[in-house]
Design an enzyme around this catalytic site. Structure first.
Site, PDB file in Angstrom:
ATOM      1  N   LYS A  13       0.855  -1.068  -0.080  1.00 54.79           N
ATOM      2  CA  LYS A  13       0.005   0.035  -0.041  1.00 54.79           C
ATOM      3  C   LYS A  13       0.842   1.569  -0.159  1.00 54.79           C
ATOM      4  CE  LYS A  13      -2.172  -1.215   3.957  1.00 54.79           C
ATOM      5  NZ  LYS A  13      -1.330  -2.383   4.062  1.00 54.79           N
ATOM      6  N   ARG A  88     -10.233   0.527   8.471  1.00 53.89           N
ATOM      7  CA  ARG A  88      -9.810  -0.700   8.968  1.00 53.89           C
ATOM      8  C   ARG A  88     -10.804  -1.567   9.755  1.00 53.89           C
ATOM      9  NH1 ARG A  88      -4.081  -0.038   8.494  1.00 53.89           N
ATOM     10  NH2 ARG A  88      -2.990  -1.596   9.574  1.00 53.89           N
ATOM     11  N   ARG A 127      11.607  -5.638   5.546  1.00 53.17           N
ATOM     12  CA  ARG A 127      11.567  -4.206   5.222  1.00 53.17           C
ATOM     13  C   ARG A 127      12.337  -3.253   6.270  1.00 53.17           C
ATOM     14  NH1 ARG A 127       5.430  -1.832   5.568  1.00 53.17           N
ATOM     15  NH2 ARG A 127       5.600  -2.939   7.446  1.00 53.17           N
ATOM     16  N   ARG A 160      10.926  -1.530  11.571  1.00 53.17           N
ATOM     17  CA  ARG A 160       9.717  -1.369  12.446  1.00 53.17           C
ATOM     18  C   ARG A 160       9.609  -2.183  13.646  1.00 53.17           C
ATOM     19  NH1 ARG A 160       4.787   0.042   8.673  1.00 53.17           N
ATOM     20  NH2 ARG A 160       3.627  -1.329   9.972  1.00 53.17           N
ATOM     21  N   ARG A 171      -0.764  -9.110  13.218  1.00 45.61           N
ATOM     22  CA  ARG A 171      -1.499  -8.058  12.382  1.00 45.61           C
ATOM     23  C   ARG A 171      -2.432  -8.632  11.142  1.00 45.61           C
ATOM     24  NH1 ARG A 171       4.046  -5.231  10.937  1.00 45.61           N
ATOM     25  NH2 ARG A 171       2.781  -4.296   9.188  1.00 45.61           N
TER      26      ARG A 171
HETATM   27  P1  AP5 Z   1       4.934  -1.514   1.964  1.00 41.77           P
HETATM   28  O1  AP5 Z   1       4.349  -0.856   0.849  1.00 41.77           O
HETATM   29  O2  AP5 Z   1       5.606  -1.012   3.082  1.00 41.77           O
HETATM   30  O3  AP5 Z   1       3.412  -2.342   2.466  1.00 41.77           O
HETATM   31  P2  AP5 Z   1       2.115  -1.863   3.163  1.00 41.77           P
HETATM   32  O4  AP5 Z   1       1.108  -2.540   2.436  1.00 41.77           O
HETATM   33  O5  AP5 Z   1       2.180  -0.314   3.360  1.00 41.77           O
HETATM   34  O6  AP5 Z   1       2.366  -2.418   4.629  1.00 41.77           O
HETATM   35  P3  AP5 Z   1       2.056  -1.944   6.206  1.00 41.77           P
HETATM   36  O7  AP5 Z   1       3.050  -3.081   7.096  1.00 41.77           O
HETATM   37  O8  AP5 Z   1       2.751  -0.451   6.025  1.00 41.77           O
HETATM   38  O9  AP5 Z   1       0.672  -2.106   6.192  1.00 41.77           O
HETATM   39  P4  AP5 Z   1       0.151  -2.267   7.646  1.00 41.77           P
HETATM   40  O10 AP5 Z   1      -1.232  -2.268   7.500  1.00 41.77           O
HETATM   41  O11 AP5 Z   1       0.224  -3.533   8.590  1.00 41.77           O
HETATM   42  O12 AP5 Z   1       0.416  -0.979   8.602  1.00 41.77           O
HETATM   43  P5  AP5 Z   1       0.197   0.534   8.888  1.00 41.77           P
HETATM   44  O13 AP5 Z   1       1.541   1.254   8.797  1.00 41.77           O
HETATM   45  O14 AP5 Z   1      -0.961   0.801   8.020  1.00 41.77           O
HETATM   46  O15 AP5 Z   1       5.606  -2.608   1.541  1.00 41.77           O
HETATM   47  C1  AP5 Z   1       6.132  -3.854   2.353  1.00 41.77           C
HETATM   48  C2  AP5 Z   1       7.611  -4.319   2.050  1.00 41.77           C
HETATM   49  O16 AP5 Z   1       7.306  -4.878   0.695  1.00 41.77           O
HETATM   50  C3  AP5 Z   1       8.567  -3.162   1.749  1.00 41.77           C
HETATM   51  O17 AP5 Z   1       9.718  -3.498   1.998  1.00 41.77           O
HETATM   52  C4  AP5 Z   1       8.682  -2.868   0.149  1.00 41.77           C
HETATM   53  O18 AP5 Z   1       9.818  -2.608  -0.211  1.00 41.77           O
HETATM   54  C5  AP5 Z   1       8.278  -4.184  -0.531  1.00 41.77           C
HETATM   55  N1  AP5 Z   1       7.631  -4.378  -1.670  1.00 41.77           N
HETATM   56  C6  AP5 Z   1       6.291  -3.511  -2.053  1.00 41.77           C
HETATM   57  N2  AP5 Z   1       5.874  -3.930  -3.156  1.00 41.77           N
HETATM   58  C7  AP5 Z   1       6.645  -4.816  -3.531  1.00 41.77           C
HETATM   59  C8  AP5 Z   1       6.699  -5.547  -4.776  1.00 41.77           C
HETATM   60  N3  AP5 Z   1       5.820  -5.443  -5.700  1.00 41.77           N
HETATM   61  N4  AP5 Z   1       7.543  -6.649  -4.826  1.00 41.77           N
HETATM   62  C9  AP5 Z   1       8.435  -6.773  -4.013  1.00 41.77           C
HETATM   63  N5  AP5 Z   1       8.408  -6.244  -2.813  1.00 41.77           N
HETATM   64  C10 AP5 Z   1       7.738  -5.422  -2.539  1.00 41.77           C
HETATM   65  O19 AP5 Z   1      -0.362   0.307  10.467  1.00 41.77           O
HETATM   66  C11 AP5 Z   1       0.319  -0.059  11.430  1.00 41.77           C
HETATM   67  C12 AP5 Z   1      -0.094  -0.133  12.671  1.00 41.77           C
HETATM   68  O20 AP5 Z   1      -0.942   1.102  12.834  1.00 41.77           O
HETATM   69  C13 AP5 Z   1      -1.414  -1.116  12.865  1.00 41.77           C
HETATM   70  O21 AP5 Z   1      -0.961  -2.332  13.138  1.00 41.77           O
HETATM   71  C14 AP5 Z   1      -2.439  -0.451  13.917  1.00 41.77           C
HETATM   72  O22 AP5 Z   1      -1.987  -0.530  15.112  1.00 41.77           O
HETATM   73  C15 AP5 Z   1      -2.068   1.147  13.570  1.00 41.77           C
HETATM   74  N6  AP5 Z   1      -3.156   1.537  12.519  1.00 41.77           N
HETATM   75  C16 AP5 Z   1      -2.740   2.084  11.280  1.00 41.77           C
HETATM   76  N7  AP5 Z   1      -4.084   2.307  10.545  1.00 41.77           N
HETATM   77  C17 AP5 Z   1      -5.147   2.124  11.536  1.00 41.77           C
HETATM   78  C18 AP5 Z   1      -6.484   2.170  11.469  1.00 41.77           C
HETATM   79  N8  AP5 Z   1      -7.207   2.722  10.439  1.00 41.77           N
HETATM   80  N9  AP5 Z   1      -7.096   1.890  12.843  1.00 41.77           N
HETATM   81  C19 AP5 Z   1      -6.727   1.212  13.585  1.00 41.77           C
HETATM   82  N10 AP5 Z   1      -5.422   0.969  13.790  1.00 41.77           N
HETATM   83  C20 AP5 Z   1      -4.497   1.333  12.764  1.00 41.77           C
HETATM   84 MG    MG Z   2       2.391   1.204   4.795  1.00 41.63          MG
END
Ligand code: AP5
Ligand code: MG
Ligand code: ZN
Length: 214
Positions: A13, A88, A127, A160, A171
Protein backbone atom coordinates in the site's frame (compact mmCIF):
# COMPACT_ATOMS: atom_id res chain seq x y z
CA UNK A 1 -11.79 12.15 -5.36
CA UNK A 2 -11.74 9.93 -2.25
CA UNK A 3 -10.04 6.61 -3.00
CA UNK A 4 -9.34 3.76 -0.55
CA UNK A 5 -6.28 1.53 -0.77
CA UNK A 6 -6.81 -1.82 0.97
CA UNK A 7 -4.55 -4.81 1.40
CA UNK A 8 -3.03 -6.85 4.21
CA UNK A 9 0.16 -5.71 5.97
CA UNK A 10 3.04 -5.71 3.51
CA UNK A 11 0.84 -5.87 0.40
CA UNK A 12 2.52 -2.71 -0.94
CA UNK A 13 0.00 0.00 0.00
CA UNK A 14 2.64 2.52 1.07
CA UNK A 15 4.90 1.66 -1.86
CA UNK A 16 2.11 2.19 -4.41
CA UNK A 17 0.43 5.13 -2.70
CA UNK A 18 3.08 7.72 -3.56
CA UNK A 19 2.72 7.54 -7.36
CA UNK A 20 -1.02 6.93 -7.17
CA UNK A 21 -1.67 9.99 -4.98
CA UNK A 22 0.44 12.09 -7.32
CA UNK A 23 -1.50 10.86 -10.36
CA UNK A 24 -4.84 11.47 -8.62
CA UNK A 25 -3.66 14.91 -7.50
CA UNK A 26 -4.72 14.31 -3.88
CA UNK A 27 -2.76 13.91 -0.62
CA UNK A 28 -1.76 10.45 0.64
CA UNK A 29 -3.23 9.84 4.10
CA UNK A 30 -1.78 6.76 5.84
CA UNK A 31 -3.02 6.40 9.42
CA UNK A 32 -0.11 4.07 10.29
CA UNK A 33 2.44 6.68 9.08
CA UNK A 34 0.72 9.44 11.08
CA UNK A 35 0.65 7.30 14.24
CA UNK A 36 4.36 6.46 13.77
CA UNK A 37 5.18 10.17 13.48
CA UNK A 38 3.49 10.70 16.86
CA UNK A 39 5.50 7.79 18.32
CA UNK A 40 8.77 9.32 17.09
CA UNK A 41 7.86 12.76 18.42
CA UNK A 42 6.72 11.34 21.76
CA UNK A 43 3.35 13.15 21.72
CA UNK A 44 0.42 12.37 24.04
CA UNK A 45 -1.32 10.56 21.14
CA UNK A 46 1.88 8.60 20.50
CA UNK A 47 1.91 7.41 24.11
CA UNK A 48 -1.75 6.34 23.85
CA UNK A 49 -1.30 4.25 20.69
CA UNK A 50 2.13 2.67 21.25
CA UNK A 51 0.93 -0.47 23.08
CA UNK A 52 -1.63 -1.29 20.37
CA UNK A 53 0.82 -0.82 17.51
CA UNK A 54 3.64 -2.75 19.16
CA UNK A 55 1.44 -5.81 19.53
CA UNK A 56 -0.12 -5.57 16.06
CA UNK A 57 -3.62 -4.67 17.26
CA UNK A 58 -5.80 -1.92 15.85
CA UNK A 59 -5.82 1.41 17.65
CA UNK A 60 -9.35 2.06 19.06
CA UNK A 61 -11.81 3.39 16.46
CA UNK A 62 -12.58 6.64 18.30
CA UNK A 63 -8.92 7.61 18.49
CA UNK A 64 -8.36 6.76 14.82
CA UNK A 65 -11.47 8.54 13.54
CA UNK A 66 -10.59 11.67 15.55
CA UNK A 67 -7.18 11.71 13.91
CA UNK A 68 -8.65 11.29 10.41
CA UNK A 69 -11.28 13.96 11.15
CA UNK A 70 -8.60 16.54 11.89
CA UNK A 71 -6.57 15.53 8.83
CA UNK A 72 -9.66 15.89 6.61
CA UNK A 73 -10.27 19.41 7.89
CA UNK A 74 -6.97 20.58 6.39
CA UNK A 75 -7.39 22.58 3.17
CA UNK A 76 -5.44 20.17 0.93
CA UNK A 77 -7.93 17.38 1.72
CA UNK A 78 -11.02 19.29 0.59
CA UNK A 79 -11.13 17.83 -2.93
CA UNK A 80 -10.02 14.32 -2.17
CA UNK A 81 -7.63 11.98 -0.41
CA UNK A 82 -5.96 8.66 -1.08
CA UNK A 83 -6.47 6.67 2.14
CA UNK A 84 -3.89 3.98 2.89
CA UNK A 85 -4.86 1.73 5.82
CA UNK A 86 -8.12 3.50 6.65
CA UNK A 87 -10.91 2.52 7.21
CA UNK A 88 -9.89 -0.75 8.81
CA UNK A 89 -13.04 -1.77 10.68
CA UNK A 90 -16.79 -1.58 10.05
CA UNK A 91 -17.28 1.28 12.57
CA UNK A 92 -14.48 3.27 10.88
CA UNK A 93 -16.19 2.77 7.50
CA UNK A 94 -19.54 4.05 8.79
CA UNK A 95 -17.83 6.98 10.45
CA UNK A 96 -16.11 7.90 7.16
CA UNK A 97 -19.28 7.64 5.07
CA UNK A 98 -21.11 9.85 7.59
CA UNK A 99 -18.26 12.36 7.83
CA UNK A 100 -17.93 12.78 4.05
CA UNK A 101 -21.71 12.72 3.56
CA UNK A 102 -22.11 15.67 5.94
CA UNK A 103 -20.36 17.82 3.33
CA UNK A 104 -21.89 16.09 0.28
CA UNK A 105 -18.70 14.14 -0.52
CA UNK A 106 -18.62 10.44 -1.42
CA UNK A 107 -16.16 7.60 -1.88
CA UNK A 108 -15.10 7.08 -5.50
CA UNK A 109 -13.30 3.73 -5.64
CA UNK A 110 -11.52 1.00 -3.71
CA UNK A 111 -8.30 -0.75 -4.73
CA UNK A 112 -7.65 -4.02 -2.90
CA UNK A 113 -4.11 -5.44 -3.22
CA UNK A 114 -3.96 -9.20 -2.74
CA UNK A 115 -0.76 -10.96 -1.65
CA UNK A 116 -0.52 -14.45 -0.08
CA UNK A 117 0.65 -14.75 3.55
CA UNK A 118 4.02 -16.39 2.80
CA UNK A 119 5.03 -13.60 0.41
CA UNK A 120 3.90 -11.05 3.00
CA UNK A 121 6.18 -12.47 5.67
CA UNK A 122 9.20 -12.31 3.36
CA UNK A 123 8.42 -8.73 2.40
CA UNK A 124 7.76 -7.43 5.89
CA UNK A 125 10.57 -9.11 7.76
CA UNK A 126 13.01 -7.65 5.17
CA UNK A 127 11.50 -4.16 5.28
CA UNK A 128 13.49 -1.24 6.65
CA UNK A 129 12.04 2.23 7.22
CA UNK A 130 13.70 5.65 7.33
CA UNK A 131 13.53 7.25 10.80
CA UNK A 132 13.22 10.71 9.27
CA UNK A 133 11.21 10.73 6.03
CA UNK A 134 9.43 7.37 6.31
CA UNK A 135 10.81 6.00 3.00
CA UNK A 136 10.54 2.21 2.77
CA UNK A 137 13.36 -0.19 1.82
CA UNK A 138 13.83 -3.93 1.61
CA UNK A 139 17.06 -5.74 2.53
CA UNK A 140 16.91 -7.77 -0.71
CA UNK A 141 14.67 -6.10 -3.30
CA UNK A 142 15.19 -2.38 -2.50
CA UNK A 143 18.19 -1.92 -0.16
CA UNK A 144 19.13 1.42 1.47
CA UNK A 145 22.64 2.90 0.90
CA UNK A 146 25.55 0.53 1.75
CA UNK A 147 26.13 2.34 5.07
CA UNK A 148 22.52 1.65 6.03
CA UNK A 149 21.25 5.19 5.49
CA UNK A 150 18.29 6.55 3.51
CA UNK A 151 19.03 7.42 -0.12
CA UNK A 152 16.41 10.18 -0.04
CA UNK A 153 17.45 12.07 3.10
CA UNK A 154 20.55 10.37 4.58
CA UNK A 155 18.95 9.50 7.94
CA UNK A 156 19.26 6.08 9.61
CA UNK A 157 17.11 3.25 8.30
CA UNK A 158 15.71 0.79 10.89
CA UNK A 159 13.32 -2.12 11.27
CA UNK A 160 9.80 -1.17 12.43
CA UNK A 161 9.10 -2.62 15.88
CA UNK A 162 5.95 -4.35 14.56
CA UNK A 163 7.84 -5.94 11.63
CA UNK A 164 8.94 -9.08 13.49
CA UNK A 165 7.32 -12.39 12.60
CA UNK A 166 5.10 -12.86 15.71
CA UNK A 167 3.63 -9.37 15.46
CA UNK A 168 3.14 -9.66 11.68
CA UNK A 169 1.06 -12.78 12.31
CA UNK A 170 -1.08 -10.85 14.82
CA UNK A 171 -1.51 -8.02 12.29
CA UNK A 172 -2.71 -10.59 9.73
CA UNK A 173 -5.23 -11.91 12.27
CA UNK A 174 -6.48 -8.36 12.92
CA UNK A 175 -6.81 -7.87 9.16
CA UNK A 176 -8.97 -10.97 8.79
CA UNK A 177 -11.12 -10.27 11.84
CA UNK A 178 -11.70 -6.52 11.52
CA UNK A 179 -10.67 -5.24 8.08
CA UNK A 180 -12.03 -8.07 5.93
CA UNK A 181 -15.62 -7.45 7.14
CA UNK A 182 -15.14 -3.74 6.37
CA UNK A 183 -14.12 -4.61 2.81
CA UNK A 184 -17.10 -6.96 2.47
CA UNK A 185 -19.42 -4.15 3.55
CA UNK A 186 -17.87 -1.82 0.97
CA UNK A 187 -18.52 -4.26 -1.88
CA UNK A 188 -22.25 -3.57 -1.60
CA UNK A 189 -21.67 0.14 -2.05
CA UNK A 190 -19.07 0.79 -4.73
CA UNK A 191 -16.67 -0.93 -7.13
CA UNK A 192 -13.83 -2.78 -5.41
CA UNK A 193 -10.89 -3.46 -7.73
CA UNK A 194 -9.32 -6.72 -6.54
CA UNK A 195 -5.78 -6.75 -7.93
CA UNK A 196 -2.79 -9.00 -7.47
CA UNK A 197 -0.06 -7.21 -5.48
CA UNK A 198 2.54 -9.72 -6.68
CA UNK A 199 5.15 -9.05 -9.35
CA UNK A 200 7.36 -6.00 -9.75
CA UNK A 201 6.48 -2.64 -8.20
CA UNK A 202 6.01 -1.04 -11.67
CA UNK A 203 3.86 -3.93 -12.80
CA UNK A 204 1.55 -3.54 -9.79
CA UNK A 205 1.43 0.20 -10.41
CA UNK A 206 0.30 -0.37 -14.02
CA UNK A 207 -2.46 -2.70 -12.79
CA UNK A 208 -3.71 -0.09 -10.33
CA UNK A 209 -3.67 2.76 -12.86
CA UNK A 210 -5.47 0.61 -15.45
CA UNK A 211 -8.18 -0.41 -12.98
CA UNK A 212 -8.91 3.27 -12.25
CA UNK A 213 -8.60 4.25 -15.94
CA UNK A 214 -5.73 6.64 -15.11
P1 AP5 B 1 4.78 -1.60 1.94
O1 AP5 B 1 4.44 -0.77 0.76
O2 AP5 B 1 5.47 -0.93 3.07
O3 AP5 B 1 3.45 -2.37 2.45
P2 AP5 B 1 2.16 -1.84 3.21
O4 AP5 B 1 0.98 -2.47 2.58
O5 AP5 B 1 2.18 -0.34 3.31
O6 AP5 B 1 2.40 -2.53 4.62
P3 AP5 B 1 2.26 -1.98 6.11
O7 AP5 B 1 3.01 -2.94 6.98
O8 AP5 B 1 2.62 -0.52 6.18
O9 AP5 B 1 0.74 -2.17 6.32
P4 AP5 B 1 0.03 -2.26 7.66
O10 AP5 B 1 -1.36 -2.13 7.20
O11 AP5 B 1 0.30 -3.44 8.49
O12 AP5 B 1 0.68 -1.09 8.51
P5 AP5 B 1 0.20 0.37 8.88
O13 AP5 B 1 1.41 1.22 8.94
O14 AP5 B 1 -0.93 0.79 8.01
O15 AP5 B 1 5.63 -2.85 1.44
C1 AP5 B 1 6.15 -3.82 2.35
C2 AP5 B 1 7.55 -4.28 1.91
O16 AP5 B 1 7.44 -4.97 0.66
C3 AP5 B 1 8.55 -3.15 1.69
O17 AP5 B 1 9.82 -3.57 2.14
C4 AP5 B 1 8.55 -2.94 0.18
O18 AP5 B 1 9.81 -2.47 -0.28
C5 AP5 B 1 8.26 -4.35 -0.33
N1 AP5 B 1 7.47 -4.36 -1.58
C6 AP5 B 1 6.43 -3.54 -1.92
N2 AP5 B 1 5.93 -3.86 -3.13
C7 AP5 B 1 6.67 -4.91 -3.57
C8 AP5 B 1 6.63 -5.73 -4.76
N3 AP5 B 1 5.75 -5.50 -5.77
N4 AP5 B 1 7.53 -6.73 -4.86
C9 AP5 B 1 8.44 -6.97 -3.87
N5 AP5 B 1 8.52 -6.25 -2.74
C10 AP5 B 1 7.65 -5.23 -2.59
O19 AP5 B 1 -0.37 0.16 10.34
C11 AP5 B 1 0.48 -0.13 11.42
C12 AP5 B 1 -0.31 -0.15 12.72
O20 AP5 B 1 -0.90 1.14 12.94
C13 AP5 B 1 -1.50 -1.12 12.78
O21 AP5 B 1 -1.08 -2.42 13.14
C14 AP5 B 1 -2.37 -0.44 13.85
O22 AP5 B 1 -1.87 -0.70 15.14
C15 AP5 B 1 -2.18 1.03 13.53
N6 AP5 B 1 -3.20 1.52 12.57
C16 AP5 B 1 -2.95 2.04 11.33
N7 AP5 B 1 -4.11 2.39 10.72
C17 AP5 B 1 -5.11 2.07 11.59
C18 AP5 B 1 -6.53 2.17 11.53
N8 AP5 B 1 -7.18 2.67 10.44
N9 AP5 B 1 -7.24 1.76 12.60
C19 AP5 B 1 -6.62 1.28 13.70
N10 AP5 B 1 -5.28 1.13 13.82
C20 AP5 B 1 -4.53 1.53 12.77
MG1 MG C 1 2.29 1.05 4.91
ZN1 ZN D 1 14.68 9.28 4.62
Amino acid sequence: MFVLLFGPPGSGKGTQALALAERLGVPHVATGDIFRKHLREGTELGRRVRAYMDRGALVPDLVTCDLVGSRLSEPDAARGVLFDGFPRSVPQLYWLIGHLGASARTLAAVVNLQVPDDAILARITGRRTCTNCGATYHTVSAPPLPDGSCSRCGAAVVQRKDDVEDVVRDRLVAYGAQTFPCLAELRDRLPVHDLSGEGGIDEVQRRIFASLAL
